[in-house]
Design a protein around this motif. Sequence first.
Motif, short mmCIF file in Angstrom:
data_model
loop_
_atom_site.label_atom_id
_atom_site.label_comp_id
_atom_site.label_asym_id
_atom_site.label_seq_id
_atom_site.Cartn_x
_atom_site.Cartn_y
_atom_site.Cartn_z
N ALA A 19 3.45 -13.71 0.04
CA ALA A 19 3.70 -12.94 -1.20
C ALA A 19 3.33 -11.49 -0.90
CB ALA A 19 2.87 -13.48 -2.35
N ARG A 20 4.01 -10.57 -1.60
CA ARG A 20 3.73 -9.13 -1.42
C ARG A 20 2.98 -8.65 -2.66
NH1 ARG A 20 9.12 -9.76 -1.07
NH2 ARG A 20 9.33 -8.61 -3.01
N CYS A 21 1.71 -8.37 -2.50
CA CYS A 21 0.89 -8.05 -3.68
C CYS A 21 0.33 -6.63 -3.62
CB CYS A 21 -0.27 -9.03 -3.79
SG CYS A 21 0.30 -10.70 -4.07
N GLY A 22 0.51 -5.90 -4.71
CA GLY A 22 -0.08 -4.57 -4.83
C GLY A 22 -1.05 -4.54 -5.99
N ILE A 23 -0.53 -4.50 -7.19
CA ILE A 23 -1.33 -4.21 -8.38
C ILE A 23 -2.51 -5.18 -8.56
CG2 ILE A 23 -0.04 -5.55 -10.13
CD1 ILE A 23 -0.94 -1.87 -10.58
N ALA A 24 -2.33 -6.44 -8.14
CA ALA A 24 -3.43 -7.42 -8.29
C ALA A 24 -4.61 -7.02 -7.41
CB ALA A 24 -2.94 -8.81 -7.91
N ALA A 73 -1.33 3.67 -1.46
CA ALA A 73 -1.98 2.51 -2.09
C ALA A 73 -2.10 2.73 -3.59
CB ALA A 73 -3.33 2.20 -1.45
N TYR A 74 -0.95 3.04 -4.20
CA TYR A 74 -0.88 3.29 -5.65
C TYR A 74 -1.94 4.32 -6.06
CZ TYR A 74 1.73 -1.23 -5.93
OH TYR A 74 2.61 -2.27 -5.76
N GLY A 75 -2.12 5.33 -5.19
CA GLY A 75 -3.06 6.40 -5.52
C GLY A 75 -4.50 6.13 -5.13
N ASN A 114 5.84 -10.81 -6.08
CA ASN A 114 4.88 -9.71 -6.18
C ASN A 114 3.59 -10.30 -6.77
OD1 ASN A 114 5.77 -10.30 -8.72
ND2 ASN A 114 6.10 -8.19 -9.35
N SER A 115 2.70 -9.43 -7.26
CA SER A 115 1.40 -9.92 -7.77
C SER A 115 1.57 -10.95 -8.88
CB SER A 115 0.58 -8.75 -8.34
OG SER A 115 0.23 -7.87 -7.32
N ALA A 116 2.34 -10.59 -9.91
CA ALA A 116 2.45 -11.50 -11.07
C ALA A 116 3.12 -12.80 -10.66
CB ALA A 116 3.22 -10.82 -12.20
N PRO A 121 0.00 0.69 -15.81
CA PRO A 121 -1.11 1.19 -14.99
C PRO A 121 -0.66 1.76 -13.64
CG PRO A 121 -1.73 -0.87 -16.03
CD PRO A 121 -0.27 -0.67 -16.35
N TYR A 122 0.39 1.21 -13.05
CA TYR A 122 0.88 1.72 -11.77
C TYR A 122 1.08 3.24 -11.82
CZ TYR A 122 2.83 -3.11 -11.10
OH TYR A 122 3.03 -4.46 -10.99
N GLU A 123 1.69 3.70 -12.92
CA GLU A 123 2.06 5.12 -12.99
C GLU A 123 0.82 6.01 -13.11
OE1 GLU A 123 5.04 6.08 -15.94
OE2 GLU A 123 5.21 8.14 -15.22
N VAL A 171 0.84 -1.21 0.00
CA VAL A 171 0.00 0.00 0.00
C VAL A 171 0.87 1.26 0.00
CG1 VAL A 171 -2.02 -1.10 1.04
CG2 VAL A 171 -0.28 -0.13 2.53
N LYS A 172 2.09 1.11 -0.54
CA LYS A 172 2.96 2.30 -0.63
C LYS A 172 2.36 3.28 -1.64
CE LYS A 172 5.98 -0.18 -3.86
NZ LYS A 172 7.27 -0.14 -4.50
N ALA A 173 2.94 4.49 -1.66
CA ALA A 173 2.47 5.54 -2.57
C ALA A 173 0.95 5.70 -2.49
CB ALA A 173 2.91 5.24 -4.01
C1 LIG Z 1 9.69 -4.72 -3.07
C2 LIG Z 1 8.31 -4.79 -3.67
N1 LIG Z 1 7.54 -5.84 -3.41
C3 LIG Z 1 6.31 -5.96 -3.93
C4 LIG Z 1 5.80 -4.99 -4.77
C5 LIG Z 1 4.41 -5.16 -5.32
O1 LIG Z 1 4.43 -5.31 -6.70
P1 LIG Z 1 3.05 -5.53 -7.49
O2 LIG Z 1 2.31 -4.27 -7.36
O3 LIG Z 1 3.51 -5.81 -8.87
O4 LIG Z 1 2.35 -6.67 -6.83
C6 LIG Z 1 6.57 -3.88 -5.08
C7 LIG Z 1 6.03 -2.85 -5.98
O5 LIG Z 1 6.63 -2.02 -6.55
C8 LIG Z 1 7.87 -3.78 -4.52
O6 LIG Z 1 8.66 -2.72 -4.78
#
Ligand SMILES: Cc1ncc(COP(=O)(O)O)c(C=O)c1O
Length: 381
Positions: free
Chosen positions: A230-235, A54-56, A215-217, A365-367, A50-52
């Motif tokens: 797993a660390r998931c953002g974009i998904a 939460a991607y906006g 990450n997500s993918a 899409p992130y940007e 949920v950085k930035a």
């Molecule tokens: C260290 C790290 N882990 C996980 C993620 C999440 O990536 P995603 O949004 O592709 O799931 C990021 C995103 O930039 C990241 O920098």
Amino acid sequence: MSPDNATEAATACSLQEGRTLTAHVDLGQLARNLAGLRRVSRELGLLAVVKADAYGHGAVPVARALESAGIEGFCVATLPEALDLRRGGILSPILVLGSIRPESLPVASANHLDLTVVSADHLLELAPLVPEHPVGLHLKLDTGMGRSGILLDDLGACLDGIRALQPRIRGVMGHFSASEAPDARCAHLQRKRFQGALAQLRDAGIAVPMAHHANSAGCLRGFVEGDTHARCGIALYGLSEVEEAREAGLKPILELTAEVMRAVRIPAGSTVGYGSTYVAPHPVKLVTLNCGYADGYPRALSNRAQAGFKGRTYPVVGQVSMDMLTVVLPEAISIRPGDRMTLLSRNPEDPHSVQATARLLSTIPYEVTCALNRRVLRDPT
Ligand SMILES: Cc1ncc(COP(=O)(O)O)c(C=O)c1O
């Protein structure tokens, strides 16, 4: 007007202004995206990135919704982002992914934050302070991303220092450089290196409670064998473009709408915006929206993007300026100040979806969503 009245009026006024440009965030769909991701990731724990903001999408409401839905923890990039979540009432584990200076350990410890060790030097800097200011540490390994983490060649030399920090070592992590690429050779190589490093740590008697490389993918494509998380953002935001995301039913959660501030008929030959880059070819309805590049709607979309109104889309014409942009519609369309147009749609098939907009801009899409800044009101529902 009394000072109290003035403050009240100012608050009402700023809310009113803010409502003209709104990111509507569907928290119900966010929870469904988490459920979809869980179906694919099975036993894995999920850390929501949920950085930035939460991607906006708005970090605090997004994190609250995910915490209610049972997420195992969060990742942010910076200490202020972590503190915002704590101030917002988030109690779950929070891992700061960026490099934290040793002088920030007291505040990190007081707020029960976990930190990422981003290099062998960083390990040496943090180690002497951790006994006094206890924090959980996640060792980042550079398995091939090549921007942060302990180099695998340096890991052997770090083992004694790492062992001495137990039980503060909560996890070991890596990061994929191309987990979405159809050719998975690079991802497999990174996984092999990660697993080799985990074995090296365990052989040295170092317990690794958490291991997370995906990450997500990486998570959606199953590059997670032996990992605990797993660390998931974009998904979670429904914007992952790998095929597996669609199969898992993940859908975008953000829609950006703006209120019409002026709607006028202009004759053929009228020019619009800075540089007069649009000249009306015939009489048209010209609509001005309170949204510009200062809000995070890129100027590079000038004369290229579309905006939606009642199920149809219409071209954004003229230069996008700092606070305003203009759209033309056929003369016959009835649209007036106070109506809303959609600048970013949730439907991936729309020409003004986040994904299509990213393609127009030759970006990801992130940007597009990260660009939406604090002038944009978040409306989580
Ligand atoms: C260290 C790290 N882990 C996980 C993620 C999440 O990536 P995603 O949004 O592709 O799931 C990021 C995103 O930039 C990241 O920098």
